[in-house]
Design an enzyme around this catalytic site. Structure first.
Site, short mmCIF file in Angstrom:
data_model
loop_
_atom_site.label_atom_id
_atom_site.label_comp_id
_atom_site.label_asym_id
_atom_site.label_seq_id
_atom_site.Cartn_x
_atom_site.Cartn_y
_atom_site.Cartn_z
N LYS A 169 103.46 13.50 69.23
CA LYS A 169 102.12 13.75 68.66
C LYS A 169 102.12 13.76 67.14
O LYS A 169 101.16 13.30 66.51
CB LYS A 169 101.54 15.05 69.20
CG LYS A 169 102.35 16.27 68.87
CD LYS A 169 102.40 17.26 69.99
CE LYS A 169 103.71 18.02 69.90
NZ LYS A 169 104.09 18.66 71.14
N LYS A 180 97.11 16.85 68.20
CA LYS A 180 96.65 16.32 69.49
C LYS A 180 95.17 15.97 69.43
O LYS A 180 94.74 14.96 70.00
CB LYS A 180 96.92 17.36 70.58
CG LYS A 180 98.41 17.56 70.82
CD LYS A 180 98.65 18.81 71.61
CE LYS A 180 100.11 19.00 71.95
NZ LYS A 180 100.37 20.29 72.58
N THR A 213 115.00 17.82 76.12
CA THR A 213 114.23 18.46 77.20
C THR A 213 113.44 17.43 78.00
O THR A 213 113.51 17.36 79.22
CB THR A 213 113.26 19.50 76.58
OG1 THR A 213 114.02 20.38 75.77
CG2 THR A 213 112.53 20.29 77.65
N1 LIG Z 1 109.23 19.78 75.26
C1 LIG Z 1 108.00 19.62 75.75
O1 LIG Z 1 107.56 20.33 76.66
C2 LIG Z 1 107.11 18.52 75.20
C3 LIG Z 1 105.80 18.39 75.68
C4 LIG Z 1 105.00 17.33 75.21
C5 LIG Z 1 105.50 16.46 74.27
N2 LIG Z 1 106.78 16.63 73.79
C6 LIG Z 1 107.30 15.68 72.80
O2 LIG Z 1 108.40 14.99 73.37
C7 LIG Z 1 109.31 14.62 72.32
C8 LIG Z 1 110.70 15.14 72.67
O3 LIG Z 1 110.67 16.55 72.75
P1 LIG Z 1 111.90 17.39 73.37
O4 LIG Z 1 111.39 18.76 73.57
O5 LIG Z 1 112.50 16.65 74.51
O6 LIG Z 1 112.92 17.36 72.12
P2 LIG Z 1 114.50 17.73 72.12
O7 LIG Z 1 114.83 18.55 73.33
O8 LIG Z 1 114.77 18.29 70.77
O9 LIG Z 1 115.22 16.33 72.27
C9 LIG Z 1 115.24 15.37 71.25
C10 LIG Z 1 116.22 14.26 71.61
O10 LIG Z 1 116.11 13.24 70.61
C11 LIG Z 1 117.38 13.04 70.02
N3 LIG Z 1 117.23 12.78 68.59
C12 LIG Z 1 116.53 13.53 67.69
N4 LIG Z 1 116.65 13.00 66.46
C13 LIG Z 1 117.43 11.91 66.58
C14 LIG Z 1 117.93 10.95 65.67
N5 LIG Z 1 117.66 11.02 64.37
N6 LIG Z 1 118.69 9.95 66.15
C15 LIG Z 1 119.00 9.87 67.47
N7 LIG Z 1 118.57 10.76 68.37
C16 LIG Z 1 117.79 11.77 67.94
C17 LIG Z 1 118.18 14.30 70.24
O11 LIG Z 1 119.53 13.97 70.18
P3 LIG Z 1 120.71 15.03 70.46
O12 LIG Z 1 120.72 15.21 71.97
O13 LIG Z 1 121.95 14.35 69.97
O14 LIG Z 1 120.31 16.26 69.72
C18 LIG Z 1 117.67 14.72 71.63
O15 LIG Z 1 118.39 14.01 72.63
C19 LIG Z 1 108.72 15.20 71.03
O16 LIG Z 1 107.96 14.22 70.36
C20 LIG Z 1 107.81 16.31 71.54
O17 LIG Z 1 106.75 16.58 70.65
C21 LIG Z 1 107.59 17.63 74.25
#
Ligand SMILES: NC(=O)c1ccc[n+]([C@@H]2O[C@H](COP(=O)([O-])OP(=O)(O)OC[C@H]3O[C@@H](n4cnc5c(N)ncnc54)[C@H](OP(=O)(O)O)[C@@H]3O)[C@@H](O)[C@H]2O)c1
Length: 435
Positions: A119, A218, A43
């Site tokens: 976080k 946080k 995301t």
């Molecule tokens: N979503 C939000 O609104 C938001 C807001 C603030 C902070 N955050 C933070 O931002 C970070 C990412 O969140 P997200 O929502 O973008 O997560 P997400 O949609 O689940 O994406 C995670 C990405 O990391 C990859 N990944 C996960 N484990 C892995 C591993 N072991 N080896 C290689 N690649 C790996 C996944 O690969 P695949 O594509 O192959 O699955 C995916 O591309 C987190 O720390 C979250 O707390 C998110």
């Protein structure tokens, strides 16, 4: 600062374009591309890659180097060592503890600056990460880990770096703020949660949000930043919103109060206290008007009274915007490696005003019995509302500030009285108002 990826001037696009607006303005375009290695393309990572491409011209115009994604790691593509070797900076948007922790440590030990939105990792392994950044003289940026798009980290580190912060109150979880906003409008907890899930504000498994754990992580990071002392997620006492009743919100409205999940970090008696719990606010508090999935943080100090920052707390593009801000801050040399930590003790027992809800049988002497139990613990009553008659009476009161340990003793004793028909409920009340 990381090594320049080769002086010279060829751009990665290989399009030979050399006459951009920045040249005429003396912006110094033409430096080697700034290579960004991206760990995670979900995301936030996907939105970040897109945003970086959209903004690359503008960033190059003002700092002379064009940021480009030099490699992407997901579960199915990319090789970490190759990405590391080709990058000026690594952006970690994978989430979770491992392998994110190991990758960030490895990158910093190799002299690379890093940006993360993680976080959970920062609140559980922050000291190890900060220490490594310090030891290797690299930058560790984490704006998006605290309040999504709200730029509170930068404000604390730069604008308020000479301001002794005394207290922070934050609504740092948009999911719970959305649920509480719905409950204030009359929904039950279950209805409000279902609505949050339908609107995409809550995950299928919302437990990290509704338990207060996400907000606690946080607040641990914010407290570390504001007070310079290590704060681990385990140091943060947190309570969630699952047990809240909509009638508490209705009674509280009559007392001029609105309910939020509030994170508090404050400097007290030479120590710090960090906690997260549902709390009532009076209408004059800047956080009282923060509705729906938004985040907001109030920074308090004698020198500034209070400053409140608010905005979207999540969302791919909004969060990616904060991540890109960190990347540009590293590119322009605006950030420093972390300072060494102080060691301030954690204070567990803190004073607060309380809302107390009692289901009682309306017999003579009930109020006298309750006030005596409260008085024995030095709890004094600020306001009382009584509703209903006979066996279905309710006593709702707000106290003046008192130590939480004293309030707990008083409530425990009240819970033993035979005229009390269900376990008493109490919720903290934040008394400050700034109007
Ligand atoms: N979503 C939000 O609104 C938001 C807001 C603030 C902070 N955050 C933070 O931002 C970070 C990412 O969140 P997200 O929502 O973008 O997560 P997400 O949609 O689940 O994406 C995670 C990405 O990391 C990859 N990944 C996960 N484990 C892995 C591993 N072991 N080896 C290689 N690649 C790996 C996944 O690969 P695949 O594509 O192959 O699955 C995916 O591309 C987190 O720390 C979250 O707390 C998110």
């Amino acid at each position: 600062m990381s090594a320049d990826a080769g002086a010279g001037g060829a751009t990665a696009r290989g399009d030979g374009a050399t006459a951009r607006a920045g040249d005429a303005a003396g912006g110094g375009t033409g430096g080697a591309p700034f290579q960004v290695g991206l760990l995670g393309h979900g995301t936030v990572g996907g939105a970040f890659a897109k945003l970086l491409e959209e903004r690359a011209d503008e960033i190059e115009r003002f700092n002379g180097r064009r940021p480009v994604i030099s490699g992407v790691l997901t579960r199915t593509r990319g090789d970490f060592q190759e990405i590391l070797a080709g990058a000026d900076l690594l952006v970690e948007l994978m989430g979770g503890i491992e392998p994110a922790r190991e990758h960030l440590l490895t990158a910093m030990r190799a002299g690379k600056d890093v940006v993360s939105a993680n976080k959970q990792l920062l609140s559980q392994h922050g000291e190890e990460l900060f220490e490594t950044a310090r030891e290797h003289g690299v930058r560790l940026r984490f704006e998006a880990a605290v309040a999504g798009a709200v730029p509170v980290v930068r404000v604390l580190e730069e604008s308020l770096s000479a301001t002794p912060i005394e207290r922070i109150h934050g609504i740092v979880n948009g999911t719970t703020n959305f649920i509480l906003t719905e409950m204030t409008a009359g929904a039950s907890y279950a209805e409000a949660l279902a609505q949050a899930q339908r609107s995409g504000y809550a995950e299928a498994d919302p437990s990290d949000d509704v338990s207060g754990r996400d907000a606690a992580a946080k607040m641990a990071i914010l407290a570390r930043l504001a007070f310079g002392t290590p704060v681990h997620l385990d140091d943060v006492h947190y309570e969630g919103i699952e047990h809240l009743h909509r009638d508490d919100m209705q009674y509280a409205r009559e007392l001029g109060l609105g309910l939020k999940l509030i994170g508090t970090a404050e400097r007290l008696e030479g120590g710090v206290s960090v906690r997260v719990y549902p709390a009532f606010l009076y209408g004059g508090h800047p956080l009282a008007s923060v509705l729906g999935p938004f985040n907001a943080v109030t920074l308090e100090s004698e020198a500034i009274t209070e400053i409140t920052l608010s905005g979207p707390g999540a969302g791919g593009r909004q969060t990616a915007n904060a991540v890109l801000g960190d990347v540009v801050s590293v590119m322009t040399g605006g950030a420093r490696p972390p300072a060494p930590p102080l060691a301030l003790p954690l204070i567990e027992d803190v004073a607060s005003a309380f809302y107390l809800h009692l289901d009682v049988a309306d017999h003579p002497g009930v109020l006298a019995g309750v006030t005596r139990a409260l008085g024995e613990q030095d709890v004094s009553i600020k306001s009382v509302v009584q509703r209903g008659l006979g066996e279905n009476a309710r006593l709702v009161m707000v106290t003046h500030p008192v130590l939480e340990s004293s309030m707990r003793v008083a409530v425990e004793q009240i819970g033993t009285f035979d005229f009390v028909r269900s376990p008493p409920r109490f919720i903290r009340v934040i008394e400050e108002e700034f109007v």
